[in-house]
Design a protein around this motif. Structure first.
Motif, short mmCIF file in Angstrom:
data_model
loop_
_atom_site.label_atom_id
_atom_site.label_comp_id
_atom_site.label_asym_id
_atom_site.label_seq_id
_atom_site.Cartn_x
_atom_site.Cartn_y
_atom_site.Cartn_z
N THR A 114 -5.38 10.85 8.72
CA THR A 114 -4.06 10.28 9.05
C THR A 114 -3.44 11.03 10.23
O THR A 114 -3.82 12.17 10.53
N THR A 160 -3.14 9.84 -0.38
CA THR A 160 -2.47 8.80 0.40
C THR A 160 -2.17 7.58 -0.45
O THR A 160 -1.32 6.76 -0.09
N SER A 161 -2.83 7.46 -1.59
CA SER A 161 -2.61 6.31 -2.46
C SER A 161 -1.20 6.29 -3.04
O SER A 161 -0.70 5.24 -3.45
N VAL A 162 -0.54 7.44 -3.08
CA VAL A 162 0.84 7.48 -3.55
C VAL A 162 1.73 6.65 -2.62
O VAL A 162 2.54 5.83 -3.07
N GLN A 163 1.56 6.85 -1.31
CA GLN A 163 2.34 6.06 -0.34
C GLN A 163 1.95 4.58 -0.39
O GLN A 163 2.80 3.70 -0.27
N THR A 164 0.66 4.32 -0.55
CA THR A 164 0.18 2.93 -0.65
C THR A 164 0.82 2.24 -1.84
O THR A 164 1.29 1.09 -1.74
N ARG A 166 3.67 2.85 -3.37
CA ARG A 166 5.10 2.58 -3.17
C ARG A 166 5.33 1.50 -2.12
O ARG A 166 6.22 0.66 -2.27
N ARG A 167 4.51 1.51 -1.07
CA ARG A 167 4.65 0.49 -0.03
C ARG A 167 4.34 -0.90 -0.58
O ARG A 167 5.05 -1.88 -0.30
N ASN A 227 -5.21 -1.23 0.87
CA ASN A 227 -5.17 -0.43 2.09
C ASN A 227 -6.60 -0.14 2.53
O ASN A 227 -7.51 -0.13 1.70
N GLU A 299 -3.75 4.94 10.60
CA GLU A 299 -2.75 4.06 11.20
C GLU A 299 -3.40 3.06 12.16
O GLU A 299 -2.88 1.96 12.34
#
Length: 304
Positions: A114, A160-164, A166-167, A227, A299
């Motif tokens: 990332t 990164t799956s935490v952000q995925t 929530r998004r 994602n 990204e």
């Protein structure tokens, strides 16, 4: 000598001592460190699917572990000496710091490249492109993230799956309770024990944990890819020589066809210690990453 002269001399002496230390802090030299110590420390994961996992008795295996062994073999040639290989388990929470401060020389797990992480560490070219999905109980009646309203969803702390998660919740307007495992095995246990209704994580990690479950038929991976993430090997930032060695190693494996053979060994064939078989053929995204090797961050893979 006056006090002013004493202070001036002290300042010069301090600068002379500080300058090389500051330079060393800014520029990593992994090959020099390996040559001096004769030891290479590989950061590994206990349960990152078939990318990196424990085999028992302090041994580790997996797709990225094998690739890192090739990098280490080329490092030995570059420095002209054999290296003692030491494994050091890292977690989603501490892996970047362990690379940044030199505790591990290279991290060979399931780390997503990332932009944020690139500020602290460097990445080898992407060798696996992951699709993030959901694992659920086969009889749960959950087919996608849209069915998670009022449910409990697990993922792994520091990933990164935490952000995925929530998004996607915001995008689909669903509300659910989040719970976190300290590693992927812990997160799957939350699902297996009934404390979570779903586990959101990299697809191959989900498939591996289901295959190793007490009753694999009780679970399934569902829904669309939430994602797409480039997974790569990490090492210290600002170390041009080691990055070139790692990049050249992976490029050589791809050109010779060995990279595909390593993939087949872990994702398609039966693997130790239980001789399970995932049967996961390389995706089009992973094949494309092999063909056009690069270290672009997640990204750049984002859906437009």
């Amino acid at each position: 000598m006056s006090m002013r002269h004493l202070l001036a001399v002290a300042a010069v002496a301090t600068a002379a001592l500080w300058t090389p230390l500051a330079a060393n802090a800014q520029t990593a030299d992994t090959l020099a460190r390996l040559k001096a110590t004769g030891v290479v420390t590989m950061g590994v994961r206990e349960s990152s699917g078939v990318l990196s996992y424990g085999l028992g008795a302090g041994q580790y295996g997996g797709y990225h572990v094998d690739i890192c062994r090739h990098i280490i073999a080329n490092a030995e040639k570059a420095i002209g000496r054999a290296l003692e290989l030491r494994y050091l388990p890292v977690s989603s929470q501490n892996r970047v710091d362990m690379v940044k401060n030199g505790t591990v020389d290279l991290e060979c797990g399931s780390t997503t490249n990332t932009l944020a992480r690139q500020k602290d560490v460097a990445f080898a070219p992407t060798t696996y492109v992951e699709e993030v999905r959901l694992a659920v109980r086969a009889n749960a009646g959950i087919a996608s993230i849209k069915n998670l309203g009022g449910k409990v969803v697990a993922t792994t702390r520091g990933s990164t799956s935490v952000q995925t998660l929530r998004r996607q919740a915001r995008a689909h307007g669903v509300e659910f309770t989040e719970v976190f495992g300290n590693d992927h095995a812990d997160s799957f246990l939350l699902l297996e024990s009934g404390r979570a209704d779903a586990f959101l994580m990299d697809g191959q990690i989900l498939a591996t944990h289901i295959a190793n479950a007490k009753s694999p038929a009780d679970f399934k991976v569902v829904g669309e890819a939430l994602n797409v993430e480039p997974i790569a090997i990490m090492f210290q930032k600002d170390d041009a020589a080691f990055k070139k060695l790692a990049d050249d190693t992976i490029r050589g494996l791809q050109t010779s066809g060995e990279l595909e053979k390593i993939y087949d060994k872990w994702f398609v064939q039966a693997i130790p210690p239980k001789n399970i078989r995932l049967g996961l053929q390389a995706s089009d995204s992973t094949k494309a990453a092999w063909t056009g090797l690069n270290d672009k961050p997640m990204e750049d893979y984002a859906k437009k």
